[in-house]
Design an enzyme around this catalytic site. Structure first.
Site, PDB file in Angstrom:
ATOM      1  N   PHE A 115    -147.905  28.098  89.260  1.00 40.36           N
ATOM      2  CA  PHE A 115    -147.096  28.120  88.040  1.00 40.36           C
ATOM      3  C   PHE A 115    -147.386  26.847  87.255  1.00 40.36           C
ATOM      4  O   PHE A 115    -147.885  25.851  87.804  1.00 40.36           O
ATOM      5  CB  PHE A 115    -145.600  28.213  88.372  1.00 40.36           C
ATOM      6  N   GLN A 235    -136.585  24.718  75.106  1.00 36.96           N
ATOM      7  CA  GLN A 235    -137.928  25.162  75.454  1.00 36.96           C
ATOM      8  C   GLN A 235    -138.280  26.504  74.829  1.00 36.96           C
ATOM      9  O   GLN A 235    -137.490  27.456  74.883  1.00 36.96           O
ATOM     10  CB  GLN A 235    -138.053  25.284  76.976  1.00 36.96           C
ATOM     11  N   HIS A 237    -140.844  29.403  75.441  1.00 34.50           N
ATOM     12  CA  HIS A 237    -141.784  29.930  76.441  1.00 34.50           C
ATOM     13  C   HIS A 237    -143.023  30.435  75.711  1.00 34.50           C
ATOM     14  O   HIS A 237    -142.914  31.115  74.688  1.00 34.50           O
ATOM     15  CB  HIS A 237    -141.130  31.071  77.218  1.00 34.50           C
ATOM     16  N   LEU A 247    -139.774  38.517  77.459  1.00 33.77           N
ATOM     17  CA  LEU A 247    -140.623  37.598  78.198  1.00 33.77           C
ATOM     18  C   LEU A 247    -141.731  38.302  78.977  1.00 33.77           C
ATOM     19  O   LEU A 247    -141.501  39.306  79.650  1.00 33.77           O
ATOM     20  CB  LEU A 247    -139.768  36.787  79.177  1.00 33.77           C
ATOM     21  N   THR A 249    -143.781  37.032  81.954  1.00 34.53           N
ATOM     22  CA  THR A 249    -143.649  35.915  82.880  1.00 34.53           C
ATOM     23  C   THR A 249    -144.907  35.063  82.991  1.00 34.53           C
ATOM     24  O   THR A 249    -146.041  35.564  82.919  1.00 34.53           O
ATOM     25  CB  THR A 249    -143.257  36.418  84.287  1.00 34.53           C
ATOM     26  N   GLU A 250    -144.685  33.767  83.231  1.00 31.07           N
ATOM     27  CA  GLU A 250    -145.760  32.832  83.498  1.00 31.07           C
ATOM     28  C   GLU A 250    -146.558  33.236  84.741  1.00 31.07           C
ATOM     29  O   GLU A 250    -147.696  32.800  84.933  1.00 31.07           O
ATOM     30  CB  GLU A 250    -145.158  31.437  83.682  1.00 31.07           C
ATOM     31  N   ARG A 281    -145.007  24.154  79.810  1.00 29.16           N
ATOM     32  CA  ARG A 281    -144.765  25.139  78.754  1.00 29.16           C
ATOM     33  C   ARG A 281    -144.757  24.548  77.355  1.00 29.16           C
ATOM     34  O   ARG A 281    -145.175  25.198  76.391  1.00 29.16           O
ATOM     35  CB  ARG A 281    -143.439  25.853  79.033  1.00 29.16           C
ATOM     36  N   HIS A 351    -136.441  30.090  74.732  1.00 30.86           N
ATOM     37  CA  HIS A 351    -136.267  30.513  76.113  1.00 30.86           C
ATOM     38  C   HIS A 351    -135.198  29.771  76.899  1.00 30.86           C
ATOM     39  O   HIS A 351    -134.364  30.394  77.550  1.00 30.86           O
ATOM     40  CB  HIS A 351    -137.620  30.382  76.833  1.00 30.86           C
ATOM     41  N   GLU A 382    -128.027  26.564  83.873  1.00 31.40           N
ATOM     42  CA  GLU A 382    -128.575  26.251  82.555  1.00 31.40           C
ATOM     43  C   GLU A 382    -127.553  25.655  81.611  1.00 31.40           C
ATOM     44  O   GLU A 382    -127.908  24.896  80.714  1.00 31.40           O
ATOM     45  CB  GLU A 382    -129.205  27.501  81.920  1.00 31.40           C
ATOM     46  N   ARG A 393    -138.648  21.760  80.947  1.00 26.20           N
ATOM     47  CA  ARG A 393    -138.530  22.293  82.307  1.00 26.20           C
ATOM     48  C   ARG A 393    -139.832  22.933  82.759  1.00 26.20           C
ATOM     49  O   ARG A 393    -140.475  23.658  81.998  1.00 26.20           O
ATOM     50  CB  ARG A 393    -137.402  23.333  82.371  1.00 26.20           C
ATOM     51  N   LEU A 399    -134.634  28.697  88.533  1.00 18.27           N
ATOM     52  CA  LEU A 399    -133.965  29.348  89.661  1.00 18.27           C
ATOM     53  C   LEU A 399    -133.647  28.333  90.754  1.00 18.27           C
ATOM     54  O   LEU A 399    -132.607  28.417  91.417  1.00 18.27           O
ATOM     55  CB  LEU A 399    -134.835  30.469  90.218  1.00 18.27           C
TER      56      LEU A 399
END
Length: 578
Positions: A115, A235, A237, A247, A249-250, A281, A351, A382, A393, A399
């Protein structure tokens, strides 16, 4: 109606459920949520949760903590980052032991993938640190924790919108909430209250956030004189579905997906030669917008939007279906394409809030730069700012933040309520909320709330987005101040009591307007570029002047700014290169 509990958790996402799970072992605990718990936004988190397990290659918590600090552009409190990384390993194994179905290696261990911003040996090369359950990791965390809370006899009050804190001097003694089914006000008296209400991306026009992400906890606290920390850092994304913001996902890039411009060029080679598409990001989002501004975007069919391609075609159907089934389905549903055959059109999307309610590492809310604790009040997730994310972040740390600090807060609450006195609240505790509800439901409306929402989201997206400057941000402050004035004249069009979504949306709009003003004012105040706060008129990071946290106090129609120091006790701030 007055309800009496030892502990009240507001919000039923990952941090709220983990805090409830811990607190319920030693106290009568209730979760108050405007949603059914497994509809909380934690369920939208796709790609993984970070922990230096070292299951697929060598990794260390120290490397993880360093990546977190560097990724946050050195605005991260380093002691908190150390706690996050060190407790990550046990947190993931605890989730596994509670039943979370992680993907597995051939040897049966929890599988891990790459990631953005996660490296080995202090930035040497990418590392596989993200533990995952396909691309449904957040959903699986929610399911697991909710089942455990039911097992622990946690009381759930679903579809209750919290609108105020019940305070006794400087101490918190409960919350006031509207029951959506009846329109009635309820008082929840408690020795300890924890806000876990999530983010507030709905202040922006294009966002990955659900409609429920309206910053209820931070807004309630701000109106009660509690400052909000580092609100200028929001942020974007890099990979939202073009035009929708949903989204991608990354994890697509973690599995080998590549960002390409209109010439098919892998342009991240020019911006981040070491980490490429898996740079932090903020760097990837700015790089994408720079490409579009340079005319290297891909023109949309209607000649309206410039976008870029996320190319996963070389991964093949087998990998996409095995490791990214939801993303494959999203592309089919919303775009009518198969990502194994066609690149995905993407643009950055609003995001994640790095800022929020200031807390210490036990989740206790603090009210000033001296870390003065507000007795009985906690926050996690958050909506809180501990600050482990600083100015930006890293992916999968969200998470992790939920479970590590939700768990720590729940444990501290369990000790706190043993020695705290039970609050004695009467009906008068609901009077400020009752007056607000009366203003929204009585009389005739001069303005439509939906129009105000559209204008707020547009001005925040255009003036306080990825690239910023003084003129735009000052214009945003003035525009939001005017919108807040207009909001005072708004009234519901639906005067019914039962499930009045018109009233709910106006409550949420009031919260978003307050947070938009704080965000725009905090951004205009910080005259440097750092992490997700990128100013065209101040393009350099300025540690001499700005290596400090912002504390923003909402005072009527103005925002008062104060500061508190950053913990740099482990690593000296250095230029950030990838």
């Amino acid at each position: 109606m007055i309800h009496q509990f030892d502990t009240v958790i507001v919000g039923s996402g990952g941090s709220g459920l983990y805090a409830a799970l811990e607190a319920s072992q030693r106290s009568r605990t209730a979760v108050v949520s405007k949603l059914y718990p497994i509809r909380s936004h934690t369920g939208a988190a796709q790609g993984g949760i970070s922990a230096a397990l070292g299951n697929t290659e060598e990794d260390k918590p120290e490397w993880h903590a360093f990546d977190t600090v560097k990724g946050g552009d050195y605005l991260v409190d380093q002691g908190a980052a150390n706690i996050l990384a060190e407790e990550a390993v046990q947190a993931v194994y605890d989730l596994e032991n509670r039943g979370l179905p992680f993907n597995r290696t051939p040897e049966g261990r929890i599988d891990q993938r790459r990631f953005g911003g996660h490296t080995r040996n202090f930035g040497e090369a990418p590392v596989r640190r993200a533990c995952y359950a396909a691309d449904r990791t957040g959903h699986m965390i929610l399911q697991t924790l909710y089942q455990q809370c039911i097992k622990n006899d946690v009381a759930f009050f679903d579809e209750f919108q919290v609108v105020d804190l019940a305070m006794n001097g400087d101490s918190c003694q409960g919350v006031v909430a509207v029951e959506l089914a009846t329109g009635e006000l309820h008082i929840f008296a408690a020795k300890a209250v924890l806000f876990a209400t999530g983010g507030f991306g709905r202040m922006f026009k294009v966002t990955s956030n659900a409609y429920a992400n309206t910053g209820d906890g931070p807004a309630v606290c701000a109106r009660r004189g509690i400052p909000l920390e580092d609100m200028e850092f929001f942020q974007f994304h890099p990979t939202g579905i073009m035009g929708l913001g949903i989204l991608i996902t990354e994890a697509v890039r973690g599995e080998g997906g590549i960002l390409r411009n209109r010439d098919g060029e892998r342009f991240m080679e020019r911006y981040s030669p070491t980490l490429l598409d898996l740079a932090p990001r903020d760097i990837v989002a700015r790089s994408m917008l720079t490409e579009v501004r340079a005319g290297k975007g891909i023109r949309g069919d209607r000649k309206i939007d410039d976008y870029l391609h996320l190319d996963a075609t070389h991964l093949g159907s087998d990998v996409l279906l095995a490791k990214l089934p939801d993303i494959t389905s999203f592309c089919n549903t919303y775009l009518g394409i198969d990502p194994a055959e066609t690149p995905i059109p993407v643009l950055p999307t609003a995001h994640y809030a790095m800022g929020g309610i200031p807390t210490d590492v036990y989740g206790r809310v603090v009210r000033d730069g001296q870390d003065t604790v507000v007795p009985g009040l906690y926050a996690a997730g958050e909506c809180a700012c501990v600050s482990v994310h600083g100015a930006n972040r890293l992916g999968t740390n969200s998470l992790l933040d939920l479970v590590v600090f939700g768990r720590r807060a729940g444990q501290h609450i369990g000790d706190y309520v043993k020695q705290a006195d039970a609050p004695q609240l009467g009906a008068e505790a609901a009077e400020p909320a009752r007056e607000w509800m009366a203003r929204l439901t009585e009389g005739t409306s001069e303005h439509h709330g939906g129009h105000i929402t559209d204008e707020m989201q547009t001005v925040m997206m255009e003036k306080v987005g990825i690239y910023r400057n003084a003129a735009d941000m000052q214009a945003a402050v003035e525009a939001v101040q005017q919108l807040r004035q207009r909001y005072r004249a708004v009234r519901v069009q639906d005067t019914g009591k039962q499930f009045n979504t018109d009233l709910l949306e106006l409550i949420e709009l009031g919260n978003l307007l307050d947070l938009s003003l704080i965000t725009a004012a905090s951004a205009a105040n910080r005259t440097e570029s750092r992490g997700a706060h990128s100013r065209e008129d101040y393009p350099e990071r300025d540690d001499d002047q700005w290596l400090k946290h912002t504390l923003a106090y909402l005072e009527d129609d103005a925002v008062r700014i104060d500061y508190k120091p950053v913990d740099t006790s482990i690593w000296e701030p250095k230029p950030r290169t990838y």
